[in-house]
Design a protein around this motif. Structure first.
Motif, PDB file in Angstrom:
ATOM      1  N   THR A 198      23.358  -4.658  -9.518  1.00 28.35           N
ATOM      2  CA  THR A 198      22.155  -5.974  -8.887  1.00 28.35           C
ATOM      3  C   THR A 198      21.474  -5.398  -7.895  1.00 28.35           C
ATOM      4  O   THR A 198      20.567  -6.037  -8.039  1.00 28.35           O
ATOM      5  CB  THR A 198      23.194  -7.154  -8.398  1.00 28.35           C
ATOM      6  N   ARG A 199      21.769  -4.639  -6.868  1.00 31.86           N
ATOM      7  CA  ARG A 199      21.023  -4.548  -6.104  1.00 31.86           C
ATOM      8  C   ARG A 199      20.223  -2.956  -6.385  1.00 31.86           C
ATOM      9  O   ARG A 199      19.105  -2.879  -6.058  1.00 31.86           O
ATOM     10  CB  ARG A 199      21.491  -3.030  -4.770  1.00 31.86           C
ATOM     11  N   VAL A 200      20.771  -2.243  -7.329  1.00 32.82           N
ATOM     12  CA  VAL A 200      19.293  -1.739  -8.693  1.00 32.82           C
ATOM     13  C   VAL A 200      18.238  -2.364  -8.859  1.00 32.82           C
ATOM     14  O   VAL A 200      17.165  -2.393  -9.270  1.00 32.82           O
ATOM     15  CB  VAL A 200      20.054  -0.597  -8.909  1.00 32.82           C
ATOM     16  N   GLU A 201      18.800  -3.229  -9.925  1.00 31.22           N
ATOM     17  CA  GLU A 201      17.701  -4.123 -10.757  1.00 31.22           C
ATOM     18  C   GLU A 201      17.086  -4.300  -9.453  1.00 31.22           C
ATOM     19  O   GLU A 201      15.553  -5.002 -10.068  1.00 31.22           O
ATOM     20  CB  GLU A 201      19.650  -5.617 -10.902  1.00 31.22           C
ATOM     21  N   ILE A 202      17.743  -4.953  -8.377  1.00 28.44           N
ATOM     22  CA  ILE A 202      16.129  -5.920  -7.868  1.00 28.44           C
ATOM     23  C   ILE A 202      15.428  -5.496  -7.349  1.00 28.44           C
ATOM     24  O   ILE A 202      14.304  -5.608  -6.857  1.00 28.44           O
ATOM     25  CB  ILE A 202      17.199  -6.387  -6.142  1.00 28.44           C
ATOM     26  N   SER A 203      15.795  -3.838  -6.719  1.00 29.17           N
ATOM     27  CA  SER A 203      14.928  -2.933  -6.101  1.00 29.17           C
ATOM     28  C   SER A 203      13.814  -2.659  -7.297  1.00 29.17           C
ATOM     29  O   SER A 203      12.729  -2.655  -7.393  1.00 29.17           O
ATOM     30  CB  SER A 203      15.608  -1.697  -5.773  1.00 29.17           C
ATOM     31  N   LYS A 204      14.257  -2.196  -8.895  1.00 35.91           N
ATOM     32  CA  LYS A 204      13.115  -2.336  -9.865  1.00 35.91           C
ATOM     33  C   LYS A 204      12.578  -3.654  -9.967  1.00 35.91           C
ATOM     34  O   LYS A 204      11.282  -3.983 -10.836  1.00 35.91           O
ATOM     35  CB  LYS A 204      14.209  -1.565 -11.209  1.00 35.91           C
ATOM     36  N   LEU A 205      13.190  -4.107  -9.387  1.00 31.63           N
ATOM     37  CA  LEU A 205      12.295  -5.662 -10.415  1.00 31.63           C
ATOM     38  C   LEU A 205      10.926  -5.640  -9.002  1.00 31.63           C
ATOM     39  O   LEU A 205      10.184  -6.887  -9.196  1.00 31.63           O
ATOM     40  CB  LEU A 205      12.969  -6.939  -9.711  1.00 31.63           C
ATOM     41  N   HIS A 206      11.851  -5.525  -8.144  1.00 31.93           N
ATOM     42  CA  HIS A 206      10.673  -5.692  -7.029  1.00 31.93           C
ATOM     43  C   HIS A 206       9.518  -4.763  -7.531  1.00 31.93           C
ATOM     44  O   HIS A 206       8.254  -5.078  -7.343  1.00 31.93           O
ATOM     45  CB  HIS A 206      10.945  -5.269  -5.690  1.00 31.93           C
ATOM     46  N   ASN A 207       9.851  -3.461  -7.474  1.00 34.91           N
ATOM     47  CA  ASN A 207       8.467  -2.248  -8.142  1.00 34.91           C
ATOM     48  C   ASN A 207       8.181  -3.380  -9.297  1.00 34.91           C
ATOM     49  O   ASN A 207       6.907  -2.680  -9.546  1.00 34.91           O
ATOM     50  CB  ASN A 207       9.431  -0.997  -8.351  1.00 34.91           C
ATOM     51  N   GLN A 208       8.938  -3.461  -9.973  1.00 37.41           N
ATOM     52  CA  GLN A 208       8.039  -4.186 -11.329  1.00 37.41           C
ATOM     53  C   GLN A 208       7.010  -5.366 -11.161  1.00 37.41           C
ATOM     54  O   GLN A 208       5.652  -5.541 -11.284  1.00 37.41           O
ATOM     55  CB  GLN A 208       9.089  -4.851 -12.304  1.00 37.41           C
TER      56      GLN A 208
ATOM     57  N   THR B 169      18.231   0.897   1.543  1.00 34.61           N
ATOM     58  CA  THR B 169      17.989   1.325   0.366  1.00 34.61           C
ATOM     59  C   THR B 169      16.777   0.684  -0.118  1.00 34.61           C
ATOM     60  O   THR B 169      16.156   1.025  -1.247  1.00 34.61           O
ATOM     61  CB  THR B 169      19.535   1.276  -0.992  1.00 34.61           C
ATOM     62  N   LEU B 170      17.098  -0.378   0.281  1.00 30.11           N
ATOM     63  CA  LEU B 170      16.376  -1.291  -0.687  1.00 30.11           C
ATOM     64  C   LEU B 170      14.990  -1.951   0.214  1.00 30.11           C
ATOM     65  O   LEU B 170      13.675  -1.838  -0.701  1.00 30.11           O
ATOM     66  CB  LEU B 170      16.620  -3.354  -0.927  1.00 30.11           C
ATOM     67  N   ALA B 171      14.803  -1.808   1.087  1.00 30.40           N
ATOM     68  CA  ALA B 171      13.609  -2.239   2.578  1.00 30.40           C
ATOM     69  C   ALA B 171      12.532  -1.049   2.560  1.00 30.40           C
ATOM     70  O   ALA B 171      12.819   0.470   2.540  1.00 30.40           O
ATOM     71  CB  ALA B 171      14.473  -2.573   4.197  1.00 30.40           C
ATOM     72  N   ASP B 172      11.588  -1.685   2.379  1.00 31.77           N
ATOM     73  CA  ASP B 172      10.233  -0.923   2.920  1.00 31.77           C
ATOM     74  C   ASP B 172      10.347  -0.621   4.490  1.00 31.77           C
ATOM     75  O   ASP B 172       9.623   0.156   5.359  1.00 31.77           O
ATOM     76  CB  ASP B 172       9.024  -1.871   2.437  1.00 31.77           C
ATOM     77  N   LYS B 173      10.892  -2.289   4.752  1.00 36.41           N
ATOM     78  CA  LYS B 173      10.876  -2.303   6.286  1.00 36.41           C
ATOM     79  C   LYS B 173      12.303  -3.395   6.575  1.00 36.41           C
ATOM     80  O   LYS B 173      12.450  -3.848   6.183  1.00 36.41           O
ATOM     81  CB  LYS B 173       9.158  -2.747   7.051  1.00 36.41           C
ATOM     82  N   ILE B 174      12.473  -2.878   7.798  1.00 36.73           N
ATOM     83  CA  ILE B 174      13.739  -3.446   8.170  1.00 36.73           C
ATOM     84  C   ILE B 174      13.987  -3.866   9.605  1.00 36.73           C
ATOM     85  O   ILE B 174      13.027  -3.385  10.452  1.00 36.73           O
ATOM     86  CB  ILE B 174      15.204  -2.642   8.059  1.00 36.73           C
ATOM     87  N   VAL B 175      14.066  -5.493   9.913  1.00 36.89           N
ATOM     88  CA  VAL B 175      14.273  -6.160  10.655  1.00 36.89           C
ATOM     89  C   VAL B 175      15.613  -6.115  11.267  1.00 36.89           C
ATOM     90  O   VAL B 175      16.637  -7.118  11.057  1.00 36.89           O
ATOM     91  CB  VAL B 175      13.822  -7.617  10.634  1.00 36.89           C
ATOM     92  N   VAL B 176      16.151  -5.757  12.822  1.00 37.05           N
ATOM     93  CA  VAL B 176      17.046  -5.725  13.585  1.00 37.05           C
ATOM     94  C   VAL B 176      16.921  -6.881  14.498  1.00 37.05           C
ATOM     95  O   VAL B 176      16.414  -6.678  15.081  1.00 37.05           O
ATOM     96  CB  VAL B 176      17.750  -4.457  12.969  1.00 37.05           C
ATOM     97  N   LEU B 177      18.439  -7.658  14.269  1.00 33.20           N
ATOM     98  CA  LEU B 177      18.430  -9.066  14.858  1.00 33.20           C
ATOM     99  C   LEU B 177      19.472  -8.291  15.649  1.00 33.20           C
ATOM    100  O   LEU B 177      20.511  -7.791  14.724  1.00 33.20           O
ATOM    101  CB  LEU B 177      18.846 -10.131  14.066  1.00 33.20           C
ATOM    102  N   LYS B 178      19.726  -9.422  16.458  1.00 29.75           N
ATOM    103  CA  LYS B 178      20.924  -9.402  17.569  1.00 29.75           C
ATOM    104  C   LYS B 178      20.358 -10.937  18.130  1.00 29.75           C
ATOM    105  O   LYS B 178      19.723 -10.707  19.174  1.00 29.75           O
ATOM    106  CB  LYS B 178      21.100  -8.317  18.486  1.00 29.75           C
ATOM    107  N   ASP B 179      21.409 -12.268  18.075  1.00 33.07           N
ATOM    108  CA  ASP B 179      20.839 -13.015  18.946  1.00 33.07           C
ATOM    109  C   ASP B 179      19.754 -13.503  19.324  1.00 33.07           C
ATOM    110  O   ASP B 179      19.551 -14.347  20.355  1.00 33.07           O
ATOM    111  CB  ASP B 179      21.607 -12.507  20.633  1.00 33.07           C
ATOM    112  N   GLY B 180      20.344 -13.637  17.342  1.00 29.67           N
ATOM    113  CA  GLY B 180      18.086 -14.673  17.328  1.00 29.67           C
ATOM    114  C   GLY B 180      17.202 -14.113  18.037  1.00 29.67           C
ATOM    115  O   GLY B 180      15.914 -14.599  18.200  1.00 29.67           O
ATOM    116  N   GLU B 181      17.205 -12.149  18.440  1.00 27.33           N
ATOM    117  CA  GLU B 181      15.848 -11.426  18.782  1.00 27.33           C
ATOM    118  C   GLU B 181      15.920 -10.862  17.715  1.00 27.33           C
ATOM    119  O   GLU B 181      16.626  -9.979  17.047  1.00 27.33           O
ATOM    120  CB  GLU B 181      15.802 -11.497  20.452  1.00 27.33           C
ATOM    121  N   VAL B 182      15.016 -10.350  17.865  1.00 26.56           N
ATOM    122  CA  VAL B 182      14.523  -9.013  17.045  1.00 26.56           C
ATOM    123  C   VAL B 182      14.379  -7.414  17.883  1.00 26.56           C
ATOM    124  O   VAL B 182      13.581  -7.521  19.175  1.00 26.56           O
ATOM    125  CB  VAL B 182      12.717  -8.951  16.461  1.00 26.56           C
TER     126      VAL B 182
END
Length: 351
Positions: free
Chosen positions: A172-182, A199-212
């Motif tokens: 399903t992860r592969v399908e979501i990636s293909k879907l976004h590309n389409q 594997t999916l992200a163009d950009k990752i936002v790492v969060l901890k305790d509500g802060e980026v």
């Protein structure tokens, strides 16, 4: 253009701050993943964008339009939840068409949109079935199809793969990636799974305790973590950390480390505020340790895991500090054996 902008976003429940001063720019067509441990605020942040929670303070804009006072149905978003939330008495077609019917969309347009979404998801043959006759992966695809038919400006995914087994999660992860590309739609995706994030992200936002903690491309965060938390969170097995002293290089890009028998120079210095002689931690990924009979780092193997694609060895130093080695090769190491290692200083970090 469906950019999403968060400016000084805060959310509190009573006297508990769960989101703290988040500033974030998501460009049109980007696939952005919010990742972090349970309770870090990633789902709350998604719900704020969706309008399912109200801001305490700050602004959220979609396509340069403030949306804080708009209900979810007027924000130009479509959300896919962890639970499929399908109507059991309706067919797949009717589940996907339901929101359009409520909006008064013509039957001809509904048929066109549903059939187009079903074709994208390769589920045309499922349209007459009810949810009980579907697998978990098929039900999640119906939930995704229900979002696609709305032609939203922004797709929001809240841990959509958590209810699936390992094989289905991958497929399903592969399908979501293909879907976004389409589709090329702006997508915000929440997960606690770093593999999904990487594997999916163009950009990752790492969060901890509500802060980026850090924002960036997957390999940027993997290779150049901004702090010890990001370094330890991304990567499997986790990064090894050894305590020691910064002996040279304070205030520069690289420093020298002494500790646990290691003497490493030219190490990327993240802790710019540390002076020479200060306590620091050297971080090195398990993949960047090399068995070496003359190496300075010594450990006794406590567990050897042969995983087929790699071998993971857990070890402990004389001072009882645990660390790991990961190698794509089969290693002749037995439990209880003492092994020496050298490290690649160019791939290490000082925190």
């Amino acid at each position: 253009m469906a950019q999403v902008a968060l400016r000084g976003v805060n959310k509190s429940f009573g006297n508990i701050d769960v989101i703290r001063n988040v500033d974030l720019q998501i460009d049109d067509g980007e696939f952005v993943v919010f990742v972090g441990p349970s309770g870090c605020g990633k789902s709350t942040l998604l719900r704020l964008i969706a309008g399912l929670e109200q801001l305490t303070s700050g602004e959220i804009l979609i396509a340069d339009r403030p949306i804080m006072d708009l209900p979810p149905s007027k924000r130009g978003i479509a959300m896919v939840f962890q639970s499929y939330a399908l109507y059991p008495h309706m067919t797949v077609f009717n589940n996907m068409a339901f929101s359009l019917d409520l909006q008064g969309v013509s039957k001809a347009d509904i048929h066109q949109r549903v059939e187009a979404a079903a074709k994208i998801l390769q589920m045309e043959h499922l349209l007459d079935r009810r949810p009980a006759a579907l697998s978990g992966g098929q039900r999640q695809r119906v939930a995704i199809g229900r979002a696609i038919v709305r032609n939203p400006d922004v797709f929001l995914f809240d841990e959509p793969l958590s209810n699936l087994d390992a094989a289905l999660r991958h497929d399903t992860r592969v399908e979501i990636s293909k879907l976004h590309n389409q589709l090329g739609a702006t997508t915000i995706y929440v997960t606690h799974d770093q593999v999904e994030a990487m594997t999916l992200a163009d950009k990752i936002v790492v969060l901890k305790d509500g802060e980026v903690m850090q924002v960036g491309a997957p390999m940027e965060l993997f290779n150049f973590p901004a702090n010890e938390f990001v370094a330890g969170f991304l990567g499997s097995p986790k990064m090894n950390f050894f305590e020691g002293i910064l002996t040279a290089g304070a205030g520069s890009d690289t420093g020298q480390f002494e500790g646990e028998g290691l003497s490493a120079s030219g190490v990327r210095l993240v802790a710019r505020d540390k002076g020479n002689g200060a306590s620091v931690k050297l971080g090195i990924r398990p993949q960047h340790l090399t068995p070496d009979p003359h190496g300075p780092l010594k450990g006794t193997a406590t567990l050897v895991e042969n995983l087929g694609t790699e071998t993971v060895v857990e070890l402990v130093t004389e001072s009882q500090v645990s660390f790991r080695l990961a190698s794509p090769e089969s290693l002749d190491i037995a439990t209880g054996q003492t092994v020496r290692f050298s490290i690649d200083s160019a791939k290490a970090h000082l925190f």
